[in-house]
Scaffold this motif. Structure first.
Motif, PDB file in Angstrom:
ATOM      1  N   CYS A   1       0.836  -1.193   0.000  1.00 30.36           N
ATOM      2  CA  CYS A   1       0.000   0.000   0.000  1.00 30.36           C
ATOM      3  C   CYS A   1       0.871   1.242   0.000  1.00 30.36           C
ATOM      4  O   CYS A   1       0.911   2.002   0.945  1.00 30.36           O
ATOM      5  CB  CYS A   1      -0.915   0.012   1.225  1.00 30.36           C
ATOM      6  SG  CYS A   1      -1.980   1.439   1.288  1.00 30.36           S
ATOM      7  N   ALA A   2       1.615   1.368  -1.068  1.00 32.06           N
ATOM      8  CA  ALA A   2       2.661   2.384  -1.122  1.00 32.06           C
ATOM      9  C   ALA A   2       2.150   3.770  -0.753  1.00 32.06           C
ATOM     10  O   ALA A   2       2.541   4.335   0.251  1.00 32.06           O
ATOM     11  CB  ALA A   2       3.284   2.420  -2.502  1.00 32.06           C
ATOM     12  N   ALA A   3       1.271   4.291  -1.556  1.00 30.98           N
ATOM     13  CA  ALA A   3       0.840   5.653  -1.285  1.00 30.98           C
ATOM     14  C   ALA A   3      -0.547   5.875  -1.858  1.00 30.98           C
ATOM     15  O   ALA A   3      -1.498   5.278  -1.402  1.00 30.98           O
ATOM     16  CB  ALA A   3       1.830   6.636  -1.896  1.00 30.98           C
ATOM     17  N   ILE A   4      -0.640   6.706  -2.804  1.00 34.24           N
ATOM     18  CA  ILE A   4      -1.906   6.927  -3.468  1.00 34.24           C
ATOM     19  C   ILE A   4      -1.911   6.098  -4.740  1.00 34.24           C
ATOM     20  O   ILE A   4      -0.910   6.031  -5.430  1.00 34.24           O
ATOM     21  CB  ILE A   4      -2.081   8.410  -3.811  1.00 34.24           C
ATOM     22  CG1 ILE A   4      -1.857   9.238  -2.547  1.00 34.24           C
ATOM     23  CG2 ILE A   4      -3.436   8.678  -4.385  1.00 34.24           C
ATOM     24  CD1 ILE A   4      -1.993  10.708  -2.795  1.00 34.24           C
TER      25      ILE A   4
ATOM     26  N   GLN B   1      -5.940   8.147  -8.266  1.00 34.73           N
ATOM     27  CA  GLN B   1      -6.448   9.151  -7.336  1.00 34.73           C
ATOM     28  C   GLN B   1      -5.545  10.379  -7.341  1.00 34.73           C
ATOM     29  O   GLN B   1      -5.994  11.493  -7.123  1.00 34.73           O
ATOM     30  CB  GLN B   1      -6.493   8.574  -5.919  1.00 34.73           C
ATOM     31  CG  GLN B   1      -7.201   7.254  -5.843  1.00 34.73           C
ATOM     32  CD  GLN B   1      -8.686   7.399  -5.686  1.00 34.73           C
ATOM     33  OE1 GLN B   1      -9.156   8.486  -5.390  1.00 34.73           O
ATOM     34  NE2 GLN B   1      -9.431   6.342  -5.893  1.00 34.73           N
ATOM     35  N   MET B   2      -4.288  10.139  -7.569  1.00 34.47           N
ATOM     36  CA  MET B   2      -3.304  11.211  -7.533  1.00 34.47           C
ATOM     37  C   MET B   2      -3.806  12.496  -8.172  1.00 34.47           C
ATOM     38  O   MET B   2      -3.751  13.570  -7.600  1.00 34.47           O
ATOM     39  CB  MET B   2      -2.058  10.725  -8.278  1.00 34.47           C
ATOM     40  CG  MET B   2      -0.822  11.495  -7.944  1.00 34.47           C
ATOM     41  SD  MET B   2      -0.516  11.590  -6.185  1.00 34.47           S
ATOM     42  CE  MET B   2       1.156  11.020  -6.100  1.00 34.47           C
TER      43      MET B   2
ATOM     44  N   LEU C   1       0.866  15.990  -1.585  1.00 33.72           N
ATOM     45  CA  LEU C   1       1.164  14.816  -2.391  1.00 33.72           C
ATOM     46  C   LEU C   1       2.518  14.233  -2.007  1.00 33.72           C
ATOM     47  O   LEU C   1       2.667  13.023  -1.840  1.00 33.72           O
ATOM     48  CB  LEU C   1       1.177  15.173  -3.880  1.00 33.72           C
ATOM     49  CG  LEU C   1      -0.139  15.314  -4.646  1.00 33.72           C
ATOM     50  CD1 LEU C   1      -1.127  14.251  -4.222  1.00 33.72           C
ATOM     51  CD2 LEU C   1      -0.726  16.677  -4.471  1.00 33.72           C
TER      52      LEU C   1
ATOM     53  N   ALA D   1       2.190  12.538   1.258  1.00 31.00           N
ATOM     54  CA  ALA D   1       1.447  11.294   1.115  1.00 31.00           C
ATOM     55  C   ALA D   1       2.327  10.202   0.536  1.00 31.00           C
ATOM     56  O   ALA D   1       2.310   9.055   0.997  1.00 31.00           O
ATOM     57  CB  ALA D   1       0.227  11.521   0.215  1.00 31.00           C
ATOM     58  N   VAL D   2       3.108  10.564  -0.452  1.00 33.73           N
ATOM     59  CA  VAL D   2       3.978   9.582  -1.089  1.00 33.73           C
ATOM     60  C   VAL D   2       5.069   9.106  -0.134  1.00 33.73           C
ATOM     61  O   VAL D   2       5.421   7.936  -0.102  1.00 33.73           O
ATOM     62  CB  VAL D   2       4.598  10.190  -2.366  1.00 33.73           C
ATOM     63  CG1 VAL D   2       5.805   9.390  -2.813  1.00 33.73           C
ATOM     64  CG2 VAL D   2       3.560  10.245  -3.468  1.00 33.73           C
TER      65      VAL D   2
ATOM     66  N   ALA E   1       4.940   6.113   2.728  1.00 33.80           N
ATOM     67  CA  ALA E   1       5.237   4.701   2.529  1.00 33.80           C
ATOM     68  C   ALA E   1       6.705   4.402   2.771  1.00 33.80           C
ATOM     69  O   ALA E   1       7.114   3.247   2.745  1.00 33.80           O
ATOM     70  CB  ALA E   1       4.839   4.279   1.117  1.00 33.80           C
TER      71      ALA E   1
END
Lengths: 136, 136
Positions: free
Chosen positions: A17-20, A24-25, B42, B45-46, B49
């Motif tokens: 579940c890395a990130a977005i 969705q980004m 962003l 969020a990235v 992880a």
DNA sequence: CTGGATCCACTTGGATACTG
DNA sequence: CAGTATCCAAGTGGATCCAG
């Protein structure tokens, strides 16, 4: 909660579940441009306590100019986050209120405000520390 | 929190705890200018992880330019939200990672992403509806 | 690979004055 | 009261070239 599904992870293999999800980004970025601007969040936060008319709104959001208030509420209106009700009275009266969608932002706004309240002093501190470090 | 109580009420005198304590108001606005800009959220969020290097970061945030990536990470660094670790190797390697403070934003980021995922289609819809209404 | 620096278009946002 | 219109300054952000 794993930020939606794991559709595809083309990038570096960094876990499930890395990130977005990267689809969705773009949506997130677009919405950030809207509600993440200088005033939208504040207006929404203020409206959460109930409908307000134009002047009251301006008073509750200190520092906002007429122009930006107008622009902001119109955008929020277009996005379906607030409603604008004009009463055809002798002294014109216009009331702005949150739509259900707008009200659904409550959780976001709350967590943001809470976070800011918890960390803004810490951040300001760190910011000056960095400046001082440069003096060395 | 008190911003969510008593949804119905006369507009004018709205009690002592209308929305944001008004001292917070300014802090919230300032922080919104930071983390509410086009890219900070962003990037954060990235990075949730795990650490990433410059190039990977740029790949994980589609659309960001080199300039904005550099500017963004530097600001986040100043705010104490991310760390920058440069390894003096032959091919230069720099890794960015969240600080505890940066990680504390997780809840905010998550609720925002969740909200966007839930409502962005609805909002896009409403936006076009408004446009169509104007065509009449 | 990791940026810094520069140029430039576009946008944001404030101040002010004016209208229904 | 509730905006609209205009001007203008500052910031944002992209493209490109350059450097360690």
């Amino acid at each position: 909660m794993c930020a939606m599904d794991t559709a595809d992870r083309p990038a570096a293999g960094r876990g499930p579940c890395a990130a977005i999800p990267a689809e969705q980004m773009d949506s997130v970025r677009q919405m950030l441009d809207r509600i993440g601007d200088k005033w939208s969040m504040l207006v929404i936060a203020v409206l959460e306590a109930g409908p307000l008319r134009y002047t009251d709104l301006q008073r509750e959001v200190p520092g906002i100019s007429q122009r930006m208030l107008t622009v902001t509420v119109r955008q929020l209106q277009q996005d379906g986050l607030v409603t604008r009700t004009a009463y055809a009275e002798v002294p014109p009266r216009v009331e702005y209120a949150l739509t259900p969608t707008g009200r659904s932002l409550h959780h976001v706004v709350t967590s943001l405000i809470t976070w800011v309240a918890d960390h803004h002093s810490q951040i300001r501190e760190h910011r000056t520390q960095v400046e001082d470090a440069g003096t060395t």
